[in-house]
Design a protein around this motif. Structure first.
Motif, short mmCIF file in Angstrom:
data_model
loop_
_atom_site.label_atom_id
_atom_site.label_comp_id
_atom_site.label_asym_id
_atom_site.label_seq_id
_atom_site.Cartn_x
_atom_site.Cartn_y
_atom_site.Cartn_z
N ILE A 5 0.85 -1.20 0.00
CA ILE A 5 0.00 0.00 0.00
C ILE A 5 0.88 1.24 0.00
O ILE A 5 1.75 1.40 0.85
CB ILE A 5 -0.95 0.03 1.21
CG1 ILE A 5 -1.89 -1.18 1.18
CG2 ILE A 5 -1.77 1.33 1.22
CD1 ILE A 5 -2.81 -1.30 2.38
N ASP A 6 0.64 2.09 -0.99
CA ASP A 6 1.41 3.33 -1.17
C ASP A 6 0.48 4.50 -0.88
O ASP A 6 -0.41 4.82 -1.67
CB ASP A 6 1.95 3.39 -2.60
CG ASP A 6 2.72 4.68 -2.89
OD1 ASP A 6 2.94 5.47 -1.96
OD2 ASP A 6 3.10 4.87 -4.07
N SER A 7 0.68 5.14 0.27
CA SER A 7 -0.15 6.27 0.67
C SER A 7 0.52 7.57 0.25
O SER A 7 1.45 8.04 0.89
CB SER A 7 -0.36 6.26 2.19
OG SER A 7 -1.03 7.41 2.61
N LYS A 13 -2.64 3.94 -3.23
CA LYS A 13 -2.65 2.82 -4.17
C LYS A 13 -2.37 1.53 -3.43
O LYS A 13 -1.55 1.51 -2.51
CB LYS A 13 -1.57 3.01 -5.24
CG LYS A 13 -1.82 4.17 -6.20
CD LYS A 13 -1.49 5.55 -5.65
CE LYS A 13 -0.02 5.76 -5.37
NZ LYS A 13 0.28 7.16 -4.93
N GLY A 14 -3.03 0.45 -3.82
CA GLY A 14 -2.80 -0.84 -3.18
C GLY A 14 -2.71 -1.95 -4.21
O GLY A 14 -3.37 -1.91 -5.25
N LYS A 24 -4.88 -8.03 -7.76
CA LYS A 24 -5.87 -6.95 -7.62
C LYS A 24 -5.14 -5.65 -7.36
O LYS A 24 -4.08 -5.63 -6.71
CB LYS A 24 -6.81 -7.27 -6.44
CG LYS A 24 -8.06 -6.39 -6.38
CD LYS A 24 -8.84 -6.60 -5.08
CE LYS A 24 -9.41 -7.98 -4.93
NZ LYS A 24 -10.29 -8.08 -3.73
N LYS A 25 -5.70 -4.54 -7.86
CA LYS A 25 -5.12 -3.22 -7.57
C LYS A 25 -6.24 -2.23 -7.27
O LYS A 25 -7.33 -2.33 -7.82
CB LYS A 25 -4.26 -2.73 -8.73
CG LYS A 25 -4.99 -2.56 -10.04
CD LYS A 25 -4.02 -2.15 -11.15
CE LYS A 25 -4.78 -2.00 -12.48
NZ LYS A 25 -3.88 -1.64 -13.59
N ILE A 26 -5.95 -1.30 -6.38
CA ILE A 26 -6.92 -0.30 -5.94
C ILE A 26 -6.24 1.07 -5.97
O ILE A 26 -5.10 1.21 -5.51
CB ILE A 26 -7.43 -0.57 -4.51
CG1 ILE A 26 -8.03 -1.98 -4.37
CG2 ILE A 26 -8.42 0.50 -4.06
CD1 ILE A 26 -9.37 -2.17 -5.01
N ILE A 27 -6.96 2.08 -6.47
CA ILE A 27 -6.47 3.47 -6.40
C ILE A 27 -7.65 4.34 -5.97
O ILE A 27 -8.68 4.36 -6.64
CB ILE A 27 -5.94 3.98 -7.76
CG1 ILE A 27 -4.82 3.09 -8.29
CG2 ILE A 27 -5.45 5.43 -7.62
CD1 ILE A 27 -4.34 3.47 -9.68
#
Length: 250
Positions: A5-7, A13-14, A24-27
């Motif tokens: 996880i990049d805050s 972003k995860g 899986k990716k999350i933004i």
């Protein structure tokens, strides 16, 4: 699995990683609370996953200190090198332009940091600079290419965000087109980025990461100034999160 996880100051972003690929990716926008947003990204990533299969959660970015659920916290410079090396092992130079800072990183053959320089004293040439100046044109970062396309860049002489704002207001008052101004904004960021690269050490292939790398016009401007092709990953925003996940899997 592992999770990275990049805050960042603008977006969190995860990445969920299985040792070979991104599962899986999350933004999502970071908002006012990096702690809350990072937790939200974590919760979205582990949906449908047996927690017993999760090896490690690694946090990175300026908000990593707030991730009380992370097993490990690593600097974004280290995570960017691991992330880009995973995607393209030929890269030896990274230009990373984030929301509040920019970096030039050199990698060795094993994807470790060989050298880096960082601009974190001023928002000049960063995502924040583009956001503020785009808003003056009634646009946003996502639409800046559409606005700038086909227009000669108007000269924006100041890279200081405050003075650039004043300059843009003056240009609008003189009826200079928004297309020329937006092209000029991208050109000024291009010059700032190439100047930073020249202060660093340009070695072999260059990768451009961060949200601003989504601007194809900006990429073309930097390539033209460098007279060199730049590598752009499929998703330039998740490189740090991917690197954190790769570190977490080992």
């Amino acid at each position: 699995y592992s999770i990275g996880i990049d805050s960042g100051s603008v977006a969190t972003k995860g990445v969920l990683y299985d040792g070979q690929k991104i599962v899986k990716k999350i933004i999502i926008p970071t908002g006012w609370s990096p702690k809350t947003t990072s937790r939200q990204v974590y919760d979205l990533l582990i949906e449908g996953i047996d927690k017993s299969e999760l090896k490690k959660v690694v946090g990175t970015g300026y908000g990593r200190i707030a991730m009380d659920f992370a097993d490990k916290k690593v600097t974004e410079i280290t995570c960017h090198t691991k992330g880009i090396h995973f995607i393209n092992p030929n890269i030896r130079t990274i230009l990373d332009v984030g929301g509040q800072d920019s970096k030039v990183i050199n990698l060795d053959d094993d994807g470790n940091i060989a050298n880096f320089i960082m601009n974190d004293k001023c928002a000049a040439g960063t995502g924040r600079f583009l956001e503020i100046t785009s808003n003056l044109l009634g646009s946003d970062i996502a639409n800046i290419d559409d606005l700038a396309r086909g227009n000669e860049p108007e000269n924006i002489s100041s890279m200081c965000t405050v003075f650039a704002e004043s300059e843009i207001v003056s240009l609008l008052a003189r009826n200079v087109s928004k297309g020329k101004i937006s092209s000029g904004i991208l050109k000024s960021i291009s010059k700032k980025s190439t100047a930073m690269l020249s202060r660093g050490n340009i070695v072999d292939e260059i990768a451009f990461t961060g949200g601003l790398a989504k601007s194809s016009i900006l990429v073309s401007m930097i390539e033209e100034e460098l007279n060199k092709k730049i590598f752009i990953a499929e998703d330039t925003q998740i490189i740090g999160a991917l690197g954190a996940a790769v570190i977490g899997f080992r």
